[in-house]
Each structure stands twice: as C-alpha cells, then as structure tokens.
Design a protein around this motif. Sequence first.
Motif, PDB file in Angstrom:
ATOM      1  N   GLY A 285      21.208 -10.035 -29.777  1.00  0.00           N
ATOM      2  CA  GLY A 285      21.677  -8.640 -29.760  1.00  0.00           C
ATOM      3  C   GLY A 285      21.822  -8.099 -28.348  1.00  0.00           C
ATOM      4  N   VAL A 286      20.849  -8.453 -27.468  1.00  0.00           N
ATOM      5  CA  VAL A 286      20.922  -7.985 -26.081  1.00  0.00           C
ATOM      6  C   VAL A 286      22.142  -8.565 -25.390  1.00  0.00           C
ATOM      7  CG1 VAL A 286      19.777  -8.045 -23.847  1.00  0.00           C
ATOM      8  CG2 VAL A 286      18.453  -7.563 -25.897  1.00  0.00           C
ATOM      9  N   VAL A 287      22.362  -9.888 -25.591  1.00  0.00           N
ATOM     10  CA  VAL A 287      23.510 -10.532 -24.950  1.00  0.00           C
ATOM     11  C   VAL A 287      24.816  -9.919 -25.431  1.00  0.00           C
ATOM     12  CG1 VAL A 287      24.775 -12.711 -24.742  1.00  0.00           C
ATOM     13  CG2 VAL A 287      22.291 -12.685 -24.527  1.00  0.00           C
ATOM     14  N   VAL A 288      24.889  -9.689 -26.730  1.00  0.00           N
ATOM     15  CA  VAL A 288      26.131  -9.089 -27.276  1.00  0.00           C
ATOM     16  C   VAL A 288      26.321  -7.671 -26.727  1.00  0.00           C
ATOM     17  CG1 VAL A 288      27.259  -8.299 -29.380  1.00  0.00           C
ATOM     18  CG2 VAL A 288      26.121 -10.523 -29.322  1.00  0.00           C
ATOM     19  N   GLY A 289      25.186  -6.894 -26.639  1.00  0.00           N
ATOM     20  CA  GLY A 289      25.286  -5.519 -26.128  1.00  0.00           C
ATOM     21  C   GLY A 289      25.728  -5.475 -24.687  1.00  0.00           C
ATOM     22  N   VAL A 290      25.137  -6.365 -23.850  1.00  0.00           N
ATOM     23  CA  VAL A 290      25.535  -6.414 -22.448  1.00  0.00           C
ATOM     24  C   VAL A 290      26.991  -6.833 -22.325  1.00  0.00           C
ATOM     25  CG1 VAL A 290      25.124  -7.581 -20.252  1.00  0.00           C
ATOM     26  CG2 VAL A 290      23.185  -6.829 -21.620  1.00  0.00           C
ATOM     27  N   GLY A 291      27.396  -7.792 -23.128  1.00  0.00           N
ATOM     28  CA  GLY A 291      28.790  -8.232 -23.065  1.00  0.00           C
ATOM     29  C   GLY A 291      29.746  -7.125 -23.465  1.00  0.00           C
ATOM     30  N   ALA A 292      29.392  -6.370 -24.511  1.00  0.00           N
ATOM     31  CA  ALA A 292      30.269  -5.273 -24.938  1.00  0.00           C
ATOM     32  C   ALA A 292      30.341  -4.189 -23.871  1.00  0.00           C
ATOM     33  CB  ALA A 292      29.745  -4.705 -26.264  1.00  0.00           C
ATOM     34  N   GLY A 293      29.198  -3.910 -23.204  1.00  0.00           N
ATOM     35  CA  GLY A 293      29.203  -2.887 -22.147  1.00  0.00           C
ATOM     36  C   GLY A 293      30.056  -3.307 -20.976  1.00  0.00           C
ATOM     37  N   LEU A 294      30.000  -4.610 -20.581  1.00  0.00           N
ATOM     38  CA  LEU A 294      30.815  -5.086 -19.472  1.00  0.00           C
ATOM     39  C   LEU A 294      32.296  -5.030 -19.802  1.00  0.00           C
ATOM     40  CD1 LEU A 294      28.700  -8.156 -18.281  1.00  0.00           C
ATOM     41  CD2 LEU A 294      28.974  -5.959 -17.112  1.00  0.00           C
ATOM     42  N   THR A 298      35.030  -2.776 -17.764  1.00  0.00           N
ATOM     43  CA  THR A 298      36.228  -3.371 -17.171  1.00  0.00           C
ATOM     44  C   THR A 298      37.491  -2.654 -17.645  1.00  0.00           C
ATOM     45  OG1 THR A 298      35.121  -5.518 -17.095  1.00  0.00           O
ATOM     46  CG2 THR A 298      37.513  -5.526 -16.909  1.00  0.00           C
ATOM     47  N   ALA A 299      37.473  -2.264 -18.883  1.00  0.00           N
ATOM     48  CA  ALA A 299      38.676  -1.631 -19.449  1.00  0.00           C
ATOM     49  C   ALA A 299      38.826  -0.174 -18.995  1.00  0.00           C
ATOM     50  CB  ALA A 299      38.648  -1.703 -20.967  1.00  0.00           C
ATOM     51  N   THR A 300      37.739   0.542 -18.892  1.00  0.00           N
ATOM     52  CA  THR A 300      37.822   1.992 -18.616  1.00  0.00           C
ATOM     53  C   THR A 300      37.440   2.330 -17.183  1.00  0.00           C
ATOM     54  OG1 THR A 300      35.534   2.326 -19.330  1.00  0.00           O
ATOM     55  CG2 THR A 300      37.267   2.511 -21.004  1.00  0.00           C
ATOM     56  N   LYS A 301      36.923   1.413 -16.459  1.00  0.00           N
ATOM     57  CA  LYS A 301      36.461   1.652 -15.102  1.00  0.00           C
ATOM     58  C   LYS A 301      35.418   2.751 -15.059  1.00  0.00           C
ATOM     59  CE  LYS A 301      39.405  -1.370 -13.473  1.00  0.00           C
ATOM     60  NZ  LYS A 301      38.931  -2.668 -12.991  1.00  0.00           N
ATOM     61  N   SER A 302      34.683   2.920 -16.154  1.00  0.00           N
ATOM     62  CA  SER A 302      33.686   3.990 -16.235  1.00  0.00           C
ATOM     63  C   SER A 302      32.351   3.347 -16.580  1.00  0.00           C
ATOM     64  CB  SER A 302      34.067   5.023 -17.295  1.00  0.00           C
ATOM     65  OG  SER A 302      33.009   5.949 -17.455  1.00  0.00           O
ATOM     66  N   ILE A 303      31.373   3.557 -15.660  1.00  0.00           N
ATOM     67  CA  ILE A 303      30.058   2.980 -15.886  1.00  0.00           C
ATOM     68  C   ILE A 303      29.389   3.636 -17.079  1.00  0.00           C
ATOM     69  CG2 ILE A 303      27.747   2.695 -14.892  1.00  0.00           C
ATOM     70  CD1 ILE A 303      29.038   2.516 -12.152  1.00  0.00           C
TER      71      ILE A 303
END
Length: 331
Positions: A285-294, A298-303
């Motif tokens: 779940g953590v890996v998937v969450g971090v991947g989705a956040g990255l 990348t798409a929105t340029k918004s942290i």
Amino acid sequence: MARPEKEIPAGALLEVAELARALRELRRRSNLTYRELASVSHYSAAALSSAASGRAVPKWEVVEAFVRGCGYNGDPRVWRRMHSSAVASAGVASADSPAADTGAAAAAAAQSNTSTTPHGQEENPTTPPSPGGLLALVQQFVETHPRDELQRVTSPNVDRVHTALALCTTPQDVLGVMRDLVADKGLTIATLEKRSARIYRISAATFTAVLNGEDLPTTEFLHIFLTICGVEEERTLIWHHTVTRIKIATLRHRPSVLPRPAAPSTKASEPLLSLLRLVWLLLLGVVVGVGAGLLTFTATKSISNGVTVGIGVTGTIPLLVRSVSLRPWER
C-alpha cells in the motif's frame, strides 16, 4: 493274564532306561508276551525280560534278537546307536565306583562293536553315519574322548540331547536337534502324524514345515512333538527352557525402532504467516501510494496535489486488509 512289568528303577542311567523303555514299547506294539517272544527269538523269557528291565545294559545280540522277534523292519542302526549310548553311559558311571570292574566295562564296550549271529559267527557291521547338527558333535565328543576326561566335563549320566540343547543359540539349532531326535527314534513324518492323533492331530505337512522351517515351534506343538517321540516328562523341561531362552535372546537383540519425530504443526506457524502477509500488504500500500503521489506531482507540477493523492491511496490500506484474502495464492 500276564503280570504287569516292574517299573524301571528310578536310579537307572538315562540311556539304559531309554533303551529299556524302547524295548518295552516295541514289545507292546507287537502284542507278544515274553513267552511268545522267546519262542521266535531263541532266548529265554527271563533273558528278554531282563533286557527290558533297565537294571543293566543287555548284550547286543539279545537286543537284536528282541527287536527282530517283535517284527521290527526299520533301520537296525537306530537300535545299535541306542545300545552303544547305553554301554558308554554305563561305562562312565562304573568308573566312579572303586569296585568297578574295568575289564567288564571294556568287554561291554567291545560287545557294542561286534555282534554274534545265531550260528556263532561274529559280525563287524559298518559304522552308521552319525546324525548332523549339534547332537552329532556331542556324540562324537563322547565317543572320542577318554572316560576320565568325560568325567571332568560331564555328569556320570552322559545325556547327549541335554548337552546339545544347552549349546543351542538359534532357532535353527533347536530344529536341528528335533530332526536328530526323530532320526534317533527311528520315526517318520507319517508316524508322527499318526501318533499325534492320540493328543491332537497334526498333519504331516505341518510337521514337515515346522521341522524344516526357520522359526521356533510353539509351546503346544513342542509338547505334542516330545510326547509322541517318547521323551519323558521330566526331560521335556530342558526343551522348553531352551526354546524360551532363545526367544528371550531374540527379543533382546532385535533392533529397536525409534518413533519418527512428529511433523511441525502448521497451527503453530499460522500467526507468523499472518503477520508476514499483513506486513506485505502494508508495504504494498505504501509503495502504491508513493507511486500515485509521484505520478500526480509529475502531471500537475504541484507538490500539494501529489501528497494528497499519495495519502489518499495509502489510506485505502485498511480496506485492502479487510477485503483481500490473507492467502491470495489460494484464491
């Protein structure tokens, strides 16, 4: 009505008593009185009765005439061996007495080796082949060693069967002595089957299988066998003692089989497997969450957008724990 025979003296030598019992049994089976036997054997009834009395060793020619007069058609060497054993036993016993007539003992030994025909011609029959097995070794020892040496290693009553049984260490040794006993008694398998009917009928096939087998006989079989072979009750104890001794030795030397260790219980390892599966789901779940956040960053340029999406995806872990099986490979 003929008078019953006197009992064989209790102090008679074993071999002499055995010869007397065999002669009495042979005469009873022939249904002849001593007078009738005297008429066909050309010896007096008193001499024949004395030969079967067990008080002394009879001459060989008397034994031979006794046996032939009773109509015995078997191997005469059986009676020759029985008579020779009685002569040897009486010779050893007489050596213990200070007043023993050594000349008479030597004459008795010589008498056992020669016989006289009704016409007065001496015979020197060939020596019969000895039986095999332990009994033959004991018999050979008795025949080849001096009497003074026998006195040091044996009792005055030399009992070859007793000594052979004492030397037995395996079931095959006991079966060999049993076969030798049958041969010494002049019996056949058919005779054993016929005699066993008086106690409990045992087929000839069973006798053959046991005597030529590899296992010790049962107590019941051994009792019937010894009875029909004419072994006295007091002399059967050594047989049963020998069989019991070998059975105990066999059990003691049998290799023990250790129990196999029990397989580890799956129930004991179940909590550990469940914990490992839970950790695996959390990491996933953590890996998937971090991947989705990255991907969102990348798409929105918004942290802020990336962090929000990552936390949201990671927050779905409790739902995954409740809905996904702990054993996904079994679904």
